[in-house]
Write an enzyme that holds these catalytic residues in place. Structure first.
Site, mmCIF file in Angstrom:
data_model
loop_
_atom_site.group_PDB
_atom_site.id
_atom_site.type_symbol
_atom_site.label_atom_id
_atom_site.label_comp_id
_atom_site.label_asym_id
_atom_site.label_seq_id
_atom_site.Cartn_x
_atom_site.Cartn_y
_atom_site.Cartn_z
ATOM 1 N N CYS A 81 3.861 0.751 -6.099
ATOM 2 C CA CYS A 81 2.698 1.664 -6.049
ATOM 3 C C CYS A 81 1.787 1.100 -4.969
ATOM 4 O O CYS A 81 0.754 0.507 -5.261
ATOM 5 C CB CYS A 81 1.986 1.705 -7.398
ATOM 6 S SG CYS A 81 3.094 1.938 -8.798
ATOM 7 N N ALA A 82 2.190 1.257 -3.719
ATOM 8 C CA ALA A 82 1.691 0.396 -2.643
ATOM 9 C C ALA A 82 0.342 0.777 -2.028
ATOM 10 O O ALA A 82 -0.411 -0.098 -1.624
ATOM 11 C CB ALA A 82 2.736 0.321 -1.542
ATOM 12 N N ALA A 83 0.053 2.075 -1.908
ATOM 13 C CA ALA A 83 -1.158 2.477 -1.189
ATOM 14 C C ALA A 83 -2.408 1.996 -1.925
ATOM 15 O O ALA A 83 -2.389 1.935 -3.162
ATOM 16 C CB ALA A 83 -1.188 3.989 -1.035
ATOM 17 N N PRO A 84 -3.475 1.643 -1.210
ATOM 18 C CA PRO A 84 -3.676 1.737 0.245
ATOM 19 C C PRO A 84 -3.130 0.563 1.054
ATOM 20 O O PRO A 84 -3.331 0.516 2.252
ATOM 21 C CB PRO A 84 -5.199 1.820 0.369
ATOM 22 C CG PRO A 84 -5.703 1.046 -0.799
ATOM 23 C CD PRO A 84 -4.712 1.240 -1.911
ATOM 24 N N GLY A 85 -2.455 -0.389 0.416
ATOM 25 C CA GLY A 85 -1.672 -1.351 1.186
ATOM 26 C C GLY A 85 -2.232 -2.764 1.275
ATOM 27 O O GLY A 85 -1.643 -3.599 1.952
ATOM 28 N N ARG B 16 -2.330 9.091 0.753
ATOM 29 C CA ARG B 16 -2.425 7.648 0.535
ATOM 30 C C ARG B 16 -1.435 6.887 1.419
ATOM 31 O O ARG B 16 -1.676 5.749 1.809
ATOM 32 C CB ARG B 16 -2.187 7.326 -0.945
ATOM 33 C CG ARG B 16 -3.370 7.742 -1.822
ATOM 34 C CD ARG B 16 -3.036 7.709 -3.295
ATOM 35 N NE ARG B 16 -2.640 6.400 -3.783
ATOM 36 C CZ ARG B 16 -3.490 5.425 -4.115
ATOM 37 N NH1 ARG B 16 -4.775 5.618 -4.027
ATOM 38 N NH2 ARG B 16 -3.047 4.269 -4.551
ATOM 39 N N ASP C 103 7.867 8.643 -5.989
ATOM 40 C CA ASP C 103 7.319 8.279 -7.294
ATOM 41 C C ASP C 103 8.019 6.999 -7.754
ATOM 42 O O ASP C 103 9.255 6.930 -7.746
ATOM 43 C CB ASP C 103 7.616 9.438 -8.264
ATOM 44 C CG ASP C 103 6.973 9.248 -9.622
ATOM 45 O OD1 ASP C 103 6.761 8.090 -10.023
ATOM 46 O OD2 ASP C 103 6.709 10.269 -10.276
ATOM 47 N N CYS D 11 -6.117 -2.925 -13.187
ATOM 48 C CA CYS D 11 -7.547 -3.260 -13.187
ATOM 49 C C CYS D 11 -8.194 -2.618 -14.415
ATOM 50 O O CYS D 11 -9.373 -2.292 -14.410
ATOM 51 C CB CYS D 11 -8.226 -2.853 -11.889
ATOM 52 S SG CYS D 11 -8.077 -1.121 -11.506
#
Lengths: 306, 153
Positions: free
Chosen positions: A116-120, A145, A167, A235
């Site tokens: 779930c990489a974005a925003p990187g 994103r 996904d 988070c």
């Protein structure tokens, strides 16, 4: 009508604050400091970058529990508008968010999935830790994103990453097996990063996110090599998205919690009288304070013994 | 690939990119490392090092291609700190802001714009012979790293 009543009872500031107290933390309003991470791949030395930023009038403080992390103590302007930032010498990244990528063992030549990489921010951090060697496959579901992710990779001179619009729950469609998987999963967030959090979040949201996270965990376990490692991070402060999900993963996915040595408190092994696997204390729960709230866990896949 | 080489040659240098490691996605070009080449499938969104894009037959370089050119003995100018920031904000360059010139000084040539730390900020086009004037705008800004901020808007 009953549903509405339940919804009202299981939402709102009092409900969540009361939950946190039962988990052992007394609510306090927190304003976390902005953090940056020096991109060691591009900066010859941290000192070079910090001196340049200090010459611009930016006051920095070393984050004691991170190797390349600094808090911004004072700046008259956005730290996202300096030459040094635009040249990829550092990234803006909250202190707690800098922890997960550092928990993998031996990354340099590995095959890594950032699901779930974005925003990187963490993808760039992984590339740094890998010194641009090995391979990172970075996924995200939303095109908008992915553009932010791609800009981040270009700015920070990342060379070892392939990005797909996908996904995370369909990662097995890549037909690849990974040595390391970072699951910085979508979550309910927390009140520190979102002022209106208490007004808009309900336990129903939390449970919906927890379900999505379990689906992502299940897919990650499928594409993880034997003896491979997953670092799971949210988070969120809610146990459904953290300890309870990990307890489920231990039982349902043949994963084992590994002890980690990083900032934070032990994971909770008893939630509202429900006893969880003892190994969950090896997770780290970060209550808001010096940083925003966070939860981190390292899981390994038990190799088949047959 | 020819258009990339033609672009690079405007800085008075040559770069040979391994054709087998360059992949195209729509109008965007990427340079891969060997490990990525083995794994990549057609539906990727971004990969390896972004080297630039074509639009209406014209090549627009990525900043990492400019950095690769900067490692060669390419035409480049070093600018002072104030000019560095103005250039990143999209401004053209005044003669007074130039500290050092390497390579071409001819009108119409491209030149890389470097800061005092030897980092490439972008590139521009020389508007008049650099030895022939004492002040005024001498380099037209074509592309600068401030683009990363402008893209976010």
């Amino acid at each position: 009508m009953i549903n509405l009543l339940i919804l009202l009872l299981m939402s709102g500031k009092n409900f969540f604050v009361c939950r946190y107290e039962k988990m052992g933390w007394n609510y306090e309003g927190v304003k976390p400091k902005q953090g940056i991470r020096i991109n060691s791949m591009n900066a010859k030395r941290d000192d070079d970058v910090t001196k340049r930023l200090q010459s611009l009038g930016i006051k920095l403080e070393k984050i004691p529990f991170l190797q390349n992390g600094y808090w911004i103590r004072r700046s008259e302007f956005s730290v996202g508008a300096t030459s040094e930032y635009l040249l990829g010498l550092y990234s803006i990244q909250k202190a707690a968010a800098q922890i997960p990528a550092t928990l993998f063992t031996k990354l340099s030549d590995k095959f890594v999935l950032d699901a779930c990489a974005a925003p990187g921010g963490k993808t760039v951090q992984l590339a740094n830790l890998m010194q641009n060697m090995g391979v990172i496959v970075a996924l995200d579901i939303k095109r908008r994103r992915l553009i932010a992710l791609s800009n981040h990779l270009e700015r920070c001179r990342v060379e070892n990453t392939i990005v797909y619009q996908m996904d995370a729950r369909k990662a097995s469609g890549l037909r690849m097996k990974f040595d390391r998987i970072l699951l910085d999963v979508p979550c309910s967030g927390n009140f520190v990063i979102d002022e209106g959090w208490f007004k808009k979040r309900t336990l129903e949201d939390v449970e919906r996110n927890a379900k999505l996270q379990r689906e992502i965990l299940m897919e990650a376990a499928k594409v993880l090599k034997d003896d491979g490692e997953i670092v799971y991070a949210t988070c969120s402060l809610e146990p459904e998205e953290n300890e309870l999900n990990i307890d489920w993963a231990i039982k349902a996915l043949n994963l084992k919690v590994k002890k980690i040595n990083c900032y934070g408190e032990k994971g909770l092994t008893n939630i509202s009288g429900m006893q969880l696997d003892n190994s969950i204390e090896f997770c780290r729960r970060i209550w808001p304070g010096q940083t925003q709230g966070f939860f981190i866990c390292k899981l390994v896949k038990r190799a088949c013994t047959r | 690939m020819r258009f990339i080489e033609d672009f690079v040659s405007r800085f008075q240098v040559r770069i040979s990119l391994d054709k087998n490691l360059v992949v195209k996605k729509q109008n965007r070009y990427f340079l891969l490392i060997e490990d990525l080449k083995r794994l990549i499938s057609d539906d990727f969104f971004y990969a390896g090092t972004y080297i630039g894009k074509t639009k209406k037959g014209k090549f627009f370089p990525g900043f990492n291609l400019l950095r690769m050119i900067a490692k060669k003995k390419a035409s480049k100018i070093v600018v002072d700190k104030k000019t560095e920031w103005l250039f990143i904000c999209g401004r053209d360059i005044f003669k007074q802001g130039i500290m050092q010139v390497t390579g071409s000084r001819r009108k119409g040539d491209y030149t890389l714009i470097m800061n005092q730390h030897g980092e490439c900020l972008g590139f521009g086009k020389i508007l008049c012979h650099l030895d022939g004037v004492k002040d005024g705008v001498v380099i037209k800004n074509i592309s600068d790293v401030g683009d990363f901020l402008r893209r976010e808007k």
